[in-house]
Design a protein around this motif. Structure first.
Motif, mmCIF file in Angstrom:
data_model
loop_
_atom_site.group_PDB
_atom_site.id
_atom_site.type_symbol
_atom_site.label_atom_id
_atom_site.label_comp_id
_atom_site.label_asym_id
_atom_site.label_seq_id
_atom_site.Cartn_x
_atom_site.Cartn_y
_atom_site.Cartn_z
ATOM 1 N N VAL A 15 0.850 -1.187 0.000
ATOM 2 C CA VAL A 15 0.000 0.000 0.000
ATOM 3 C C VAL A 15 0.887 1.239 0.000
ATOM 4 O O VAL A 15 0.609 2.222 -0.661
ATOM 5 N N ASP A 16 1.987 1.165 0.722
ATOM 6 C CA ASP A 16 2.973 2.250 0.742
ATOM 7 C C ASP A 16 4.316 1.670 0.297
ATOM 8 O O ASP A 16 4.472 0.481 0.173
ATOM 9 N N LYS A 17 5.267 2.509 0.038
ATOM 10 C CA LYS A 17 6.573 2.058 -0.439
ATOM 11 C C LYS A 17 7.554 1.960 0.728
ATOM 12 O O LYS A 17 8.617 2.556 0.703
ATOM 13 N N ASP A 18 7.196 1.209 1.752
ATOM 14 C CA ASP A 18 8.029 1.050 2.937
ATOM 15 C C ASP A 18 8.882 -0.207 2.780
ATOM 16 O O ASP A 18 8.439 -1.311 3.054
ATOM 17 N N TYR A 19 10.119 -0.009 2.312
ATOM 18 C CA TYR A 19 11.001 -1.138 2.044
ATOM 19 C C TYR A 19 11.465 -1.842 3.309
ATOM 20 O O TYR A 19 11.953 -2.963 3.237
ATOM 21 N N SER A 20 11.298 -1.204 4.452
ATOM 22 C CA SER A 20 11.682 -1.866 5.697
ATOM 23 C C SER A 20 10.835 -3.120 5.926
ATOM 24 O O SER A 20 11.259 -4.034 6.631
ATOM 25 N N LYS A 21 9.656 -3.165 5.330
ATOM 26 C CA LYS A 21 8.809 -4.358 5.453
ATOM 27 C C LYS A 21 9.496 -5.582 4.857
ATOM 28 O O LYS A 21 9.269 -6.698 5.301
ATOM 29 N N LEU A 22 10.323 -5.368 3.847
ATOM 30 C CA LEU A 22 11.023 -6.497 3.247
ATOM 31 C C LEU A 22 12.004 -7.131 4.223
ATOM 32 O O LEU A 22 12.313 -8.315 4.115
ATOM 33 N N ARG A 23 12.476 -6.352 5.196
ATOM 34 C CA ARG A 23 13.370 -6.916 6.224
ATOM 35 C C ARG A 23 12.653 -7.999 7.022
ATOM 36 O O ARG A 23 13.290 -8.894 7.567
ATOM 37 N N ASP A 24 11.333 -7.895 7.107
ATOM 38 C CA ASP A 24 10.562 -8.883 7.855
ATOM 39 C C ASP A 24 10.419 -10.209 7.114
ATOM 40 O O ASP A 24 10.095 -11.211 7.732
ATOM 41 N N ILE A 25 10.644 -10.209 5.814
ATOM 42 C CA ILE A 25 10.490 -11.467 5.075
ATOM 43 C C ILE A 25 11.805 -12.004 4.513
ATOM 44 O O ILE A 25 11.853 -13.147 4.091
ATOM 45 N N ILE A 26 12.854 -11.197 4.518
ATOM 46 C CA ILE A 26 14.160 -11.673 4.058
ATOM 47 C C ILE A 26 15.012 -11.950 5.287
ATOM 48 O O ILE A 26 15.392 -11.037 6.011
ATOM 49 N N SER A 87 9.191 -15.672 -5.892
ATOM 50 C CA SER A 87 9.332 -17.022 -6.406
ATOM 51 C C SER A 87 10.203 -17.819 -5.450
ATOM 52 O O SER A 87 11.237 -17.323 -4.987
ATOM 53 N N GLY A 88 9.787 -19.022 -5.150
ATOM 54 C CA GLY A 88 10.511 -19.879 -4.212
ATOM 55 C C GLY A 88 9.746 -20.005 -2.917
ATOM 56 O O GLY A 88 9.327 -19.010 -2.333
ATOM 57 N N GLN A 89 9.555 -21.223 -2.467
ATOM 58 C CA GLN A 89 8.705 -21.488 -1.306
ATOM 59 C C GLN A 89 9.153 -20.776 -0.032
ATOM 60 O O GLN A 89 8.304 -20.262 0.698
ATOM 61 N N PRO A 90 10.465 -20.646 0.262
ATOM 62 C CA PRO A 90 10.845 -19.958 1.512
ATOM 63 C C PRO A 90 10.334 -18.507 1.583
ATOM 64 O O PRO A 90 9.786 -18.091 2.602
ATOM 65 N N ILE A 91 10.491 -17.749 0.513
ATOM 66 C CA ILE A 91 10.070 -16.342 0.536
ATOM 67 C C ILE A 91 8.545 -16.231 0.485
ATOM 68 O O ILE A 91 7.959 -15.346 1.095
ATOM 69 N N ILE A 92 7.910 -17.140 -0.225
ATOM 70 C CA ILE A 92 6.437 -17.140 -0.273
ATOM 71 C C ILE A 92 5.864 -17.432 1.104
ATOM 72 O O ILE A 92 4.933 -16.758 1.557
ATOM 73 N N ASP A 93 6.421 -18.426 1.794
ATOM 74 C CA ASP A 93 5.941 -18.754 3.142
ATOM 75 C C ASP A 93 6.107 -17.562 4.091
ATOM 76 O O ASP A 93 5.198 -17.245 4.858
ATOM 77 N N ARG A 94 7.272 -16.893 4.028
ATOM 78 C CA ARG A 94 7.495 -15.736 4.910
ATOM 79 C C ARG A 94 6.564 -14.580 4.546
ATOM 80 O O ARG A 94 6.067 -13.874 5.420
ATOM 81 N N TRP A 95 6.317 -14.360 3.248
ATOM 82 C CA TRP A 95 5.391 -13.311 2.819
ATOM 83 C C TRP A 95 3.986 -13.610 3.338
ATOM 84 O O TRP A 95 3.306 -12.719 3.842
ATOM 85 N N MET A 96 3.534 -14.859 3.228
ATOM 86 C CA MET A 96 2.197 -15.226 3.671
ATOM 87 C C MET A 96 2.057 -15.029 5.185
ATOM 88 O O MET A 96 1.027 -14.546 5.648
ATOM 89 N N ARG A 97 3.092 -15.382 5.952
ATOM 90 C CA ARG A 97 3.051 -15.148 7.406
ATOM 91 C C ARG A 97 3.003 -13.665 7.705
ATOM 92 O O ARG A 97 2.245 -13.216 8.569
ATOM 93 N N TYR A 98 3.819 -12.877 6.996
ATOM 94 C CA TYR A 98 3.832 -11.441 7.194
ATOM 95 C C TYR A 98 2.465 -10.833 6.860
ATOM 96 O O TYR A 98 1.917 -10.045 7.618
ATOM 97 N N GLU A 99 1.921 -11.225 5.733
ATOM 98 C CA GLU A 99 0.638 -10.689 5.279
ATOM 99 C C GLU A 99 -0.503 -11.040 6.240
ATOM 100 O O GLU A 99 -1.363 -10.206 6.511
ATOM 101 N N SER A 100 -0.482 -12.260 6.775
ATOM 102 C CA SER A 100 -1.561 -12.646 7.695
ATOM 103 C C SER A 100 -1.466 -11.935 9.035
ATOM 104 O O SER A 100 -2.484 -11.701 9.685
ATOM 105 N N SER A 101 -0.258 -11.548 9.449
ATOM 106 C CA SER A 101 -0.130 -10.838 10.724
ATOM 107 C C SER A 101 -0.136 -9.324 10.568
ATOM 108 O O SER A 101 -0.124 -8.606 11.561
ATOM 109 N N ASN A 102 -0.146 -8.819 9.329
ATOM 110 C CA ASN A 102 -0.170 -7.368 9.054
ATOM 111 C C ASN A 102 -1.203 -7.060 7.969
ATOM 112 O O ASN A 102 -0.826 -6.755 6.839
ATOM 113 N N PRO A 103 -2.490 -7.138 8.319
ATOM 114 C CA PRO A 103 -3.520 -6.933 7.277
ATOM 115 C C PRO A 103 -3.521 -5.532 6.702
ATOM 116 O O PRO A 103 -3.114 -4.590 7.273
#
Length: 103
Positions: A15-26, A87-103
């Motif tokens: 929704v915003d361009k907050d790249y710090s969110k990527l730290r939560d999934i990488i 692409s790749g199950q590890p990053i997809i799994d982390r994205w899905m966890r992040y997305e479910s805890s940060n609606p």
């Protein structure tokens, strides 16, 4: 888990361009960074994830970029339409966890 439940790739956007969110999934400390400039040249760098994520917003005229696991387990791309492609199950799994805890 059967093979039908494994997702090979997903697309999403912030929704915003907050790249710090990527730290939560990488989780990796060091990754590869490929940047495509406005002249369609590709630049490859290896570095610390935190540093790369600080640099991305500062880059002018960045067409697309890729963040890649050094073990090639996953790839994340932000395209010129501001869409994230994972692409790749590890990053997809982390994205899905992040997305479910940060609606």
């Amino acid at each position: 888990m059967d093979s039908l439940s494994v997702r090979a790739e997903i697309s999403a956007s912030f929704v915003d361009k907050d790249y710090s969110k990527l730290r939560d999934i990488i989780e990796e400390e060091f990754i590869w960074f490929i940047a495509e400039d406005r002249y369609d040249k590709l630049w490859l760098y290896e570095g610390k994830t935190a540093t790369i994520l600080q640099v991305i917003p500062e880059l002018c005229r960045l067409n697309e970029y890729y963040l890649i696991s050094k073990k090639l387990h996953w790839l994340l791309c932000e395209d010129h339409h501001d869409m994230l492609h994972l692409s790749g199950q590890p990053i997809i799994d982390r994205w899905m966890r992040y997305e479910s805890s940060n609606p």
